[in-house]
Design a protein around this motif. Structure first.
Motif, mmCIF file in Angstrom:
data_model
loop_
_atom_site.group_PDB
_atom_site.id
_atom_site.type_symbol
_atom_site.label_atom_id
_atom_site.label_comp_id
_atom_site.label_asym_id
_atom_site.label_seq_id
_atom_site.Cartn_x
_atom_site.Cartn_y
_atom_site.Cartn_z
ATOM 1 N N LEU A 176 4.444 -22.207 -26.657
ATOM 2 C CA LEU A 176 3.179 -21.515 -26.913
ATOM 3 C C LEU A 176 3.337 -20.000 -26.857
ATOM 4 O O LEU A 176 2.694 -19.275 -27.621
ATOM 5 N N ALA A 177 4.182 -19.502 -25.936
ATOM 6 C CA ALA A 177 4.397 -18.053 -25.881
ATOM 7 C C ALA A 177 5.118 -17.557 -27.128
ATOM 8 O O ALA A 177 4.903 -16.419 -27.569
ATOM 9 N N SER A 178 5.973 -18.397 -27.711
ATOM 10 C CA SER A 178 6.660 -18.016 -28.951
ATOM 11 C C SER A 178 5.694 -17.993 -30.128
ATOM 12 O O SER A 178 5.741 -17.082 -30.975
ATOM 13 N N ILE A 179 4.828 -18.991 -30.199
ATOM 14 C CA ILE A 179 3.891 -19.083 -31.329
ATOM 15 C C ILE A 179 2.855 -17.966 -31.282
ATOM 16 O O ILE A 179 2.552 -17.336 -32.292
ATOM 17 N N THR A 180 2.286 -17.712 -30.094
ATOM 18 C CA THR A 180 1.180 -16.756 -29.970
ATOM 19 C C THR A 180 1.654 -15.341 -29.666
ATOM 20 O O THR A 180 0.904 -14.383 -29.867
ATOM 21 N N GLY A 181 2.893 -15.205 -29.153
ATOM 22 C CA GLY A 181 3.354 -13.892 -28.738
ATOM 23 C C GLY A 181 2.677 -13.396 -27.485
ATOM 24 O O GLY A 181 2.702 -12.196 -27.188
ATOM 25 N N ASN A 182 2.083 -14.301 -26.715
ATOM 26 C CA ASN A 182 1.350 -13.937 -25.508
ATOM 27 C C ASN A 182 1.854 -14.774 -24.339
ATOM 28 O O ASN A 182 1.700 -15.997 -24.346
ATOM 29 N N VAL A 185 -0.770 -17.103 -22.587
ATOM 30 C CA VAL A 185 -1.037 -18.385 -23.258
ATOM 31 C C VAL A 185 0.054 -19.386 -22.895
ATOM 32 O O VAL A 185 -0.217 -20.567 -22.649
ATOM 33 N N GLY A 186 1.298 -18.915 -22.860
ATOM 34 C CA GLY A 186 2.385 -19.788 -22.434
ATOM 35 C C GLY A 186 2.194 -20.280 -21.013
ATOM 36 O O GLY A 186 2.493 -21.442 -20.701
#
Length: 430
Positions: A176-182, A185-186
Motif C-alpha cells: 500500500l505504501a508503494s501504490i499510494t506513496g504514503n 497508508v501503509g
C-alpha cells in the motif's frame, strides 16, 4: 513468598495455614551467569585498555571517549556481580521476593564487564550510542508483537500467530505504501493485515473451539506461504510499482534530541518508534487503570465469574484479540517502512516467536515485556558489535547469541511464573 494451604485443626475444622516457599531460580541464574563470566575472564584473559565512545558524529554535544583498564575493571565488576548474587540468595533464603531492580542492575554490570573484555586492546572502540540505537531499532517490532501477545493472553487467547501478523503486516505495508506513496497508508494497511490474521485465530479458537496453539502455528505457515506466493507472483514482476514503499523518515525532537547518549537514541526516531512509546504507555495504563483493562483481565482469569456479572466473554475475547493483531501488525510495518526498503520472503525470520518469549519473560505485563524485548534486541545487536571488535568467540556462537539469551531469560530469569488462568482454554457458556 507465602501461600495458603488447607490444614485440619484439632476440632476437625479445616483452616487455611500460611506456607512459606523459597524460590531459588533467580539466584541460581545469577550465579551461573557470574561463574560463566569468571571462567571467561580466567581462561581467555585480555589485557590493555578498553575504550567506550560516548558520542557519534551527529551528536550536538560531543563527549570525550572513556578508556578503562580492562583487567581491573573486569574483575572489579565481577566482585559486584558476586555481591548481587549473594543478595538474591539471601532474599530467597529469607522468603523475600527480589525486586526487579536487582536483575536489571546485574544485567547492566555484566554487559559492561563483557564489553570491557571484548574491547580490550581492540583497534575499534565500543560505540555506546550506536549500540543502544541499533538495539532499540531491533527491539521495536518485538515490542509491538509482545504487546499484542500480552493483550491476547490476558484475555484468554494464546497468540502464537504473532509471526503471521508480522509477515502480513509487512507485506500489506509495503504494497500500500508503494501504490499510494504514503507511509501512513501503509501503516494502516499493516494494522488491517494483523487484524485479518487475528480474526482467523479468534474465529477458530473462540467460535469453533479449535486448539489455540495449533491454529496459531497453522496460521504462521499459511501466511508465510501466502506472502511468499504473492511476493513471487505479484511483487517481483512489478517491483518498481508495488515493492518500493515510501519509508518513514526520522523526526528529531528539539532539545530532547540533543541530550548526550540517550537523546539520539530515543528522540531522533521515526513515527513508528514514537507510536511505540505511546502504545506501551497506553496499554500499561489501560490494562490496570481502566474498565477495559479490568474486564479484559477478568475474562482471562475467571471467565465464569466475568459472565455472571454481565461481561460477554467470547465477544470480549474476539475484539481484544483483533486489537492485539492490529498492534502486532504495526510491528510488521516497521520491517518495510523503516528498516528494509522492500518486502522479501519470510523477512521476519521467526521474530514473532521471540516476541512470544518476551511475553512469557515479561510475566504477561506490558512494561516487563517491553524490557524483555529490549534485552533481546540488545543481544541481537551485540552480535554485530562482537564481530567488529574481533573477539575470540566463534562466529557460530555469536549467531546463536540472541536465541541463547531468549532461552536463558525464559528458563531462568523469569522465575516461577503463572500465566492468566484461562489462557488457552475455550469458554462454553452454561
Amino acid at each position: 513468598m507465602t501461600a495458603l494451604a488447607p490444614a485440619t485443626a484439632a476440632d476437625g475444622t479445616i483452616r487455611l495455614a500460611t506456607v512459606k516457599v523459597r524460590h531459588w531460580k533467580l539466584a541460581i541464574s545469577l550465579g551461573i551467569a557470574t561463574i560463566l563470566l569468571f571462567l571467561l575472564f580466567l581462561l581467555v584473559p585480555r589485557g590493555g585498555v578498553s575504550t567506550f565512545r560516548l558520542s557519534d558524529p551527529t551528536s550536538s554535544i560531543a563527549l570525550p571517549n572513556v578508556s578503562v583498564p580492562a583487567g581491573p575493571t573486569m574483575w572489579g565488576v565481577l566482585v559486584l556481580l558476586v555481591l548481587l548474587t549473594l543478595w538474591a540468595v539471601w532474599d530467597a533464603w529469607s522468603y523475600r521476593r527480589t525486586g526487579i531492580w536487582l536483575p536489571i542492575v546485574f544485567g547492566v554490570l555484566a554487559i559492561f564487564a563483557f564489553l570491557t573484555w571484548s574491547a580490550a586492546s581492540a583497534a575499534a572502540s565500543v560505540p555506546v550510542t550506536s549500540l543502544l540505537f541499533g538495539s532499540l531499532s531491533l527491539a521495536v517490532p518485538l515490542i509491538f508483537g509482545a504487546l499484542g501477545g500480552v493483550i491476547g493472553e490476558r484475555v484468554g487467547v494464546v497468540n502464537v500467530a504473532i509471526e503471521g501478523q508480522f509477515l502480513l503486516g509487512a507485506f500489506s505495508a509495503a504494497l500500500l505504501a508503494s501504490i499510494t506513496g504514503n507511509p501512513f497508508v501503509g501503516l494502516i494497511g499493516a494494522m488491517i493485515g494483523g487484524v485479518l490474521v487475528a480474526f482467523v485465530l479468534a474465529a477458530f479458537s473462540i467460535k469453533y473451539l479449535v486448539d489455540q496453539v495449533i491454529v496459531g502455528v497453522v496460521l504462521n505457515v499459511l501466511v508465510a506461504g501466502l506472502t511468499g506466493f504473492l511476493y513471487g507472483a505479484l511483487l517481483v514482476p512489478n517491483e518498481e510499482a508495488l515493492n518500493r514503499p515510501i519509508r518513514f523518515t526520522r523526526w528529531e525532537i528539539p532539545v530532547l534530541g540533543d541530550i548526550p547518549i540517550i537523546g539520539p537514541v530515543l528522540f531522533n526516531q521515526t513515527f513508528i518508534v514514537y507510536l511505540m512509546y505511546f502504545t506501551v504507555a497506553i496499554v500499561a495504563w489501560g490494562l490496570y487503570r481502566t474498565r477495559w483493562g479490568l474486564r479484559l483481565r477478568a475474562v482471562g482469569e475467571h471467565p465464569q465469574a466475568a459472565d455472571t456479572v454481565g461481561i460477554k466473554v467470547n465477544t470480549s475475547r474476539f475484539w481484544n484479540v483483533s486489537l492485539a493483531g492490529a498492534i502486532a501488525g504495526i510491528g510488521g510495518a516497521y520491517f518495510t517502512l523503516v528498516s528494509v526498503p522492500q518486502f522479501t520472503k519470510e523477512m521476519t525470520a521467526g521474530l514473532g516467536f521471540i516476541a512470544l518469549a518476551a511475553v512469557i519473560f515479561g510475566r504477561w505485563d506490558p512494561i516487563r515485556a517491553t524490557l524483555a524485548a529490549l534485552l533481546f534486541g540488545f543481544a541481537t545487536n551485540l552480535q554485530n558489535l562482537l564481530t567488529v571488535l574481533k573477539t575470540p568467540i566463534p562466529s557460530e556462537f555469536m549467531l546463536m547469541l540472541p536465541y541463547l539469551v531468549t532461552i536463558i531469560a525464559v528458563a531462568g530469569f523469569a522465575g516461577q511464573i503463572r500465566g492468566p488462568a484461562a489462557a488457552g482454554k475455550p469458554y462454553i457458556k452454561g
